[in-house]
Design a protein around this motif. Structure first.
Motif, PDB file in Angstrom:
ATOM      1  N   GLN A 142       0.830  -1.203   0.000  1.00  0.00           N
ATOM      2  CA  GLN A 142       0.000   0.000   0.000  1.00  0.00           C
ATOM      3  C   GLN A 142       0.871   1.263   0.000  1.00  0.00           C
ATOM      4  O   GLN A 142       0.590   2.230  -0.727  1.00  0.00           O
ATOM      5  N   LEU A 143       1.932   1.247   0.809  1.00  0.00           N
ATOM      6  CA  LEU A 143       2.863   2.385   0.825  1.00  0.00           C
ATOM      7  C   LEU A 143       3.554   2.535  -0.526  1.00  0.00           C
ATOM      8  O   LEU A 143       3.800   3.655  -0.995  1.00  0.00           O
ATOM      9  N   PHE A 144       3.874   1.426  -1.164  1.00  0.00           N
ATOM     10  CA  PHE A 144       4.502   1.455  -2.484  1.00  0.00           C
ATOM     11  C   PHE A 144       3.614   2.177  -3.496  1.00  0.00           C
ATOM     12  O   PHE A 144       4.087   2.936  -4.345  1.00  0.00           O
ATOM     13  N   ARG A 145       2.298   1.946  -3.373  1.00  0.00           N
ATOM     14  CA  ARG A 145       1.361   2.535  -4.335  1.00  0.00           C
ATOM     15  C   ARG A 145       0.989   3.975  -4.018  1.00  0.00           C
ATOM     16  O   ARG A 145       0.645   4.740  -4.926  1.00  0.00           O
ATOM     17  N   THR A 146       1.035   4.359  -2.733  1.00  0.00           N
ATOM     18  CA  THR A 146       0.451   5.653  -2.345  1.00  0.00           C
ATOM     19  C   THR A 146       1.452   6.715  -1.902  1.00  0.00           C
ATOM     20  O   THR A 146       1.091   7.895  -1.835  1.00  0.00           O
ATOM     21  N   THR A 147       2.690   6.325  -1.587  1.00  0.00           N
ATOM     22  CA  THR A 147       3.637   7.310  -1.037  1.00  0.00           C
ATOM     23  C   THR A 147       4.009   8.368  -2.051  1.00  0.00           C
ATOM     24  O   THR A 147       4.137   9.556  -1.734  1.00  0.00           O
ATOM     25  N   LEU A 148       4.214   7.942  -3.316  1.00  0.00           N
ATOM     26  CA  LEU A 148       4.541   8.891  -4.387  1.00  0.00           C
ATOM     27  C   LEU A 148       3.420   8.917  -5.400  1.00  0.00           C
ATOM     28  O   LEU A 148       2.798   7.879  -5.668  1.00  0.00           O
ATOM     29  N   SER A 149       3.180  10.077  -5.976  1.00  0.00           N
ATOM     30  CA  SER A 149       2.148  10.212  -7.003  1.00  0.00           C
ATOM     31  C   SER A 149       2.801  10.413  -8.359  1.00  0.00           C
ATOM     32  O   SER A 149       3.688  11.250  -8.526  1.00  0.00           O
ATOM     33  N   THR A 150       2.355   9.615  -9.339  1.00  0.00           N
ATOM     34  CA  THR A 150       2.925   9.743 -10.687  1.00  0.00           C
ATOM     35  C   THR A 150       2.555  11.075 -11.329  1.00  0.00           C
ATOM     36  O   THR A 150       3.235  11.538 -12.233  1.00  0.00           O
ATOM     37  N   SER A 151       1.475  11.701 -10.850  1.00  0.00           N
ATOM     38  CA  SER A 151       1.045  12.970 -11.440  1.00  0.00           C
ATOM     39  C   SER A 151       1.769  14.169 -10.840  1.00  0.00           C
ATOM     40  O   SER A 151       1.744  15.257 -11.376  1.00  0.00           O
ATOM     41  N   GLU A 152       2.423  13.956  -9.691  1.00  0.00           N
ATOM     42  CA  GLU A 152       3.119  15.062  -9.033  1.00  0.00           C
ATOM     43  C   GLU A 152       4.566  14.694  -8.738  1.00  0.00           C
ATOM     44  O   GLU A 152       5.045  14.840  -7.617  1.00  0.00           O
ATOM     45  N   LYS A 153       5.228  14.193  -9.749  1.00  0.00           N
ATOM     46  CA  LYS A 153       6.603  13.740  -9.519  1.00  0.00           C
ATOM     47  C   LYS A 153       7.582  14.901  -9.679  1.00  0.00           C
ATOM     48  O   LYS A 153       7.567  15.641 -10.647  1.00  0.00           O
ATOM     49  N   ASN A 154       8.431  15.054  -8.692  1.00  0.00           N
ATOM     50  CA  ASN A 154       9.503  16.049  -8.742  1.00  0.00           C
ATOM     51  C   ASN A 154      10.707  15.440  -8.043  1.00  0.00           C
ATOM     52  O   ASN A 154      10.786  15.416  -6.816  1.00  0.00           O
TER      53      ASN A 154
END
Length: 492
Positions: A142-154
């Motif tokens: 779950q953390l793997f899927r939710t910690t980073l967002s592909t739409s807000e990657k920096n």
């Protein structure tokens, strides 16, 4: 002195409960002493320090103490296997789950908790079982899927971004959950995250994202045909092939793109190594030709070359389209060159694997190359006839080389039975070369080319048999008609 220090530090922890900064400093000193020091870590466990810090992490109301306590536990567990076994319990995993799901847990506290999980499951089958049975692995996914967002990657500040660091730690922990030892049950659970990993690869080719995801994918599919088939079914292999294409287009400008392309190549290989038939998916992306281009890069290490060649071997093992592509892009002479010039045993084995595929495809393809269309587009159709003629020439040379290999192997077996290896006289070898090439004598260029191919064949044969079975045509003939093995090896 170390034992005295550890005793004093433990006392300090016990009597400084109202001073979180002092406790944090004591914990920092403890892990600096125990880091990579198995004896110190074991002694600290014996005096009750390990369990006290475990209780401190759970009971302290101060976040900085919790974080420092968890990090110290991780360091001690990593340094001593008995400490790992002591804390590898269902109850401890449940405590760590609480740190991860509490709303007031900060990102850094979660990262410390994930680090402790990592060291508990690393090289530990029992830890891999507990992480699954307690539901901890589902929380990690779950953390793997939710910690980073592909739409807000920096990713410009990945070294200081706590969310990225947490996500990277989760990737590493998931890798340890499925690998060393391989754990098929955990692999089958982790494949539920493949669609998310695929989405990331489709939207980003930055090394900070691609490397962790490729490590996770490669270890999760490794030696597991069920998981490999699932990954292919959701289009994961197609995505990896597209990423490789993009990286190869950038590799001429970027050294990092070349290195990243090797990482993707290893992941591709892990996806098809147990089922080479799935390599047909890669044919439409001309993956074999891209791998041959990558192999020609001069900055590659021997290990990287081996990985690329093995991937080519698995791609061409049963897929006719990939086999054709290997031949069309001069893959066969390249493999022969590697085989004859390399001194690395593993590299030679990898090249031999590809050549063995070429040997198996001889009867299947030699009569089809002129008739079958390779789905070329309009621009490529302009030179298709020239390419086919060139391909036929290479194929004739390949068949000749393979025929010579078989002949000399047969001769070598017969000579071995007699207990001595005899070598043909230089004059006989030269006269045979003249006889086979006399048709081309009128054309010196063709004659030279054929002669050089004969030399390549002789070198290839000597490499395959680990003996010098024929003299170099550049060496002087011996008086008694034989060539000393050591001298021939030196000449080669």
């Amino acid at each position: 002195d170390v034992k005295t220090d550890l005793n004093l530090l433990l006392e300090c922890l016990k009597y400084q409960m109202d001073c979180p900064l002092s406790q944090k400093e004591a914990l920092i000193t403890i892990y600096s002493i125990c880091q990579q020091n198995s004896e110190a870590s074991e002694y600290f466990r014996e005096i009750g320090g390990l369990m006290f810090i475990n209780d401190l992490a759970k009971s302290s109301v101060h976040c900085i103490v919790k974080e420092a306590a968890l990090f110290t536990l991780g360091i001690i567990i990593e340094s001593n296997v008995y400490c790992q076994q002591n804390l590898c319990t269902s109850a401890f995993f449940e405590d760590l789950i609480l740190f991860l799901i509490k709303k007031d847990s900060g990102v850094n506290l979660k990262r410390m908790s994930v680090y402790v999980i990592l060291v508990l499951v690393s090289n530990n089958k029992n830890g891999q079982t507990y992480v699954r049975d307690t539901g901890c692995i589902s929380l990690l996914l779950q953390l793997f899927r939710t910690t980073l967002s592909t739409s807000e990657k920096n990713l410009s500040d990945e070294n200081t971004d706590p969310c990225y660091q947490l996500w990277s730690s989760v990737c590493s922990t998931l890798c340890a959950c499925v690998n060393n030892p391989q754990n098929e049950d955990n692999q089958n659970i982790c494949c539920s995250a493949f669609p998310y990993a695929k989405e990331w690869l489709e939207s980003c080719t930055e090394p900070e994202i691609v490397r962790p995801i490729c490590s996770f994918l490669g270890l999760t599919v490794a030696n597991n045909s069920y998981v490999q088939k699932y990954f292919v079914s959701i289009g994961g292999l197609d995505t990896l092939a597209k990423v490789l294409l993009e990286l190869m287009h950038n590799s001429c400008l970027s050294h990092s793109s070349t290195k990243l392309a090797v990482v993707v190549t290893k992941t591709l290989d892990a996806c098809i190594s147990n089922n080479s038939a799935m390599g047909v998916v890669l044919a439409k992306y001309h993956t074999v030709s891209e791998l041959l281009k990558l192999l020609s890069n001069e900055t590659l290490s021997t290990g990287e070359k081996i990985s690329i060649i093995l991937t080519i071997g698995h791609c061409t093992e049963v897929c006719e389209e990939n086999q054709c592509e290997l031949l069309q892009n001069n893959g066969l002479p390249l493999m022969i060159q590697i085989l004859t010039e390399s001194q690395d045993e593993e590299l030679i084995k990898a090249a031999t694997f590809v050549l063995q595929n070429c040997k198996q495809m001889t009867e299947q393809l030699s009569l089809k190359l002129c008739d079958n269309s390779l789905n070329l587009n309009n621009a490529e159709e302009l030179d298709v006839q020239a390419r086919k003629r060139c391909l036929q020439d290479y194929w004739k040379k390949a068949k000749e080389i393979l025929h010579r290999i078989n002949s000399i192997e047969k001769e070598h077996d017969e000579e071995k039975m007699q207990g001595e290896i005899f070598v043909e006289e230089s004059s006989v070898a030269n006269s045979e070369a003249l006889k086979s090439d006399e048709v081309n004598c009128a054309d010196p260029k063709k004659y030279t080319e054929r002669t050089q191919k004969d030399i390549c064949c002789l070198q290839l044969t000597s490499k395959l048999n680990n003996q010098v079975l024929a003299p170099s045509v550049t060496s002087a003939p011996q008086k008694n008609g034989t060539v000393n093995t050591m001298d021939a090896a030196s000449t080669r």
